[in-house]
Design an enzyme around this catalytic site. Structure first.
Site, mmCIF file in Angstrom:
data_model
loop_
_atom_site.group_PDB
_atom_site.id
_atom_site.type_symbol
_atom_site.label_atom_id
_atom_site.label_comp_id
_atom_site.label_asym_id
_atom_site.label_seq_id
_atom_site.Cartn_x
_atom_site.Cartn_y
_atom_site.Cartn_z
ATOM 1 N N ASP A 39 0.811 -1.214 0.000
ATOM 2 C CA ASP A 39 0.000 0.000 0.000
ATOM 3 C C ASP A 39 0.845 1.264 0.000
ATOM 4 O O ASP A 39 2.061 1.215 0.185
ATOM 5 C CB ASP A 39 -0.977 -0.011 1.204
ATOM 6 N N HIS A 65 -7.194 -4.775 10.058
ATOM 7 C CA HIS A 65 -6.912 -4.544 8.635
ATOM 8 C C HIS A 65 -5.607 -5.214 8.229
ATOM 9 O O HIS A 65 -4.698 -5.382 9.030
ATOM 10 C CB HIS A 65 -6.959 -3.057 8.258
HETATM 11 C C1 GLP Z 1 -0.585 0.220 8.702
HETATM 12 C C2 GLP Z 1 -0.296 -0.485 7.361
HETATM 13 C C3 GLP Z 1 -0.440 -1.967 7.488
HETATM 14 C C4 GLP Z 1 0.257 -2.386 8.752
HETATM 15 C C5 GLP Z 1 -0.540 -1.920 9.936
HETATM 16 C C6 GLP Z 1 0.091 -2.236 11.278
HETATM 17 O O1 GLP Z 1 -1.664 1.064 8.668
HETATM 18 N N1 GLP Z 1 -1.036 -0.052 6.228
HETATM 19 O O2 GLP Z 1 0.100 -2.587 6.340
HETATM 20 O O3 GLP Z 1 0.346 -3.770 8.801
HETATM 21 O O4 GLP Z 1 -0.874 -0.575 9.822
HETATM 22 O O5 GLP Z 1 1.074 -1.324 11.621
HETATM 23 P P1 GLP Z 1 2.128 -1.578 12.751
HETATM 24 O O6 GLP Z 1 2.981 -2.694 12.297
HETATM 25 O O7 GLP Z 1 2.873 -0.285 12.837
HETATM 26 O O8 GLP Z 1 1.379 -1.901 13.993
#
Ligand code: GLP
Length: 241
Positions: free
Chosen positions: A67, A137
């Site tokens: 993304d 998500h």
């Molecule tokens: C973000 C990204 C995701 C990621 C998620 C978790 O918004 N778009 O791809 O997996 O949030 O983030 P983190 O690993 O910082 O907890």
């Protein structure tokens, strides 16, 4: 679904980097799906160190990121392209022409789906790395996303904007939209490894591992995939039966 329990994110980095490097060593033309966020950072750090130590060749590897924030140019310090260059690509011998991140300048779903066409042209994703949002998500596929969705322009939920505000000077600077591979794009990967650490992920992990498969928890679709490894620490696992 295979579950690997580790004690913290630093250990996740060691374990997941080994899993990825084994695949790269056995297939120098591998197509990897990569993720941003804080979860995979230790994995990338370990990949950089071990690739040097073991002389691992990345020159024929292709990568597709999940993304990108809509409206952020590749050189914006919070863009996912900038993150990937700094956290991984600049430190291994990958050919930058083989690294793909959706463009933040994409405006329409028609343009966005060219990303899926490109993935297909390159033979499909062999191994997809994922993080996990607090709301379940994957990529930026927020609750309610279609299971059949391909790469598209998506709207971020308030909770995601709040969660990601820590990376920006001000919550108002967080883009409200993104370009994200869809759940179908992700499910098309031959193999998937998901990293989730910390208590904030516990409810999402419970829905991911125990189901039911529901659009309310987009990650739960992974229960329908035949080769998923979930790497979690004790805090993220604390609601599991
Ligand atoms: C973000 C990204 C995701 C990621 C998620 C978790 O918004 N778009 O791809 O997996 O949030 O983030 P983190 O690993 O910082 O907890």
């Amino acid at each position: 679904m295979k579950i690997i329990k580790i004690s913290n994110n630093s250990e996740a980095g060691k374990v997941v980097s080994d899993l990825i490097l084994e695949e790269v060593k056995s297939n120098s033309n591998i197509v990897l799906g990569l993720a941003t966020g804080s979860s995979p950072i230790t994995t990338y750090e370990n990949i950089i160190v071990k690739s040097k130590e073991q002389n691992i060749d990345w020159s024929k590897v292709t990568t597709f990121n999940l993304d990108e924030y809509k409206g952020l140019a590749p050189d914006h310090s919070q863009s996912y392209r900038y993150f990937m260059n700094n956290k991984l690509f600049n430190h291994i011998n990958i050919d930058s022409k083989n690294t793909f991140v959706p463009s933040g300048m994409i405006e329409t779903n028609q343009e966005a789906q060219k990303y899926d066409e490109l993935i297909a042209q390159k033979g499909g994703i062999d191994l997809q790395l994922l993080g996990l949002g607090i709301n379940g998500h994957v990529g930026f596929n927020e609750p309610g996303s279609e299971f059949e969705g391909l790469t598209s322009v998506v709207k971020l939920t308030k909770s995601t904007i709040e969660a990601n505000a820590r990376f920006f000077d001000n919550e108002k600077d967080v883009p409200t939209q993104a370009i994200s591979m869809g759940l179908k794009s992700i499910m098309n990967a031959k193999k998937i490894i998901l990293i989730a650490t910390g208590e904030a992920k516990a409810e999402a992990v419970k829905n991911l591992v125990e189901g039911p498969v529901s659009k309310n928890w987009p990650c739960s679709i992974l229960l329908n995939h035949k080769d998923v490894t979930v790497v979690i620490d004790h805090e993220a696992a604390k609601l599991l039966k």
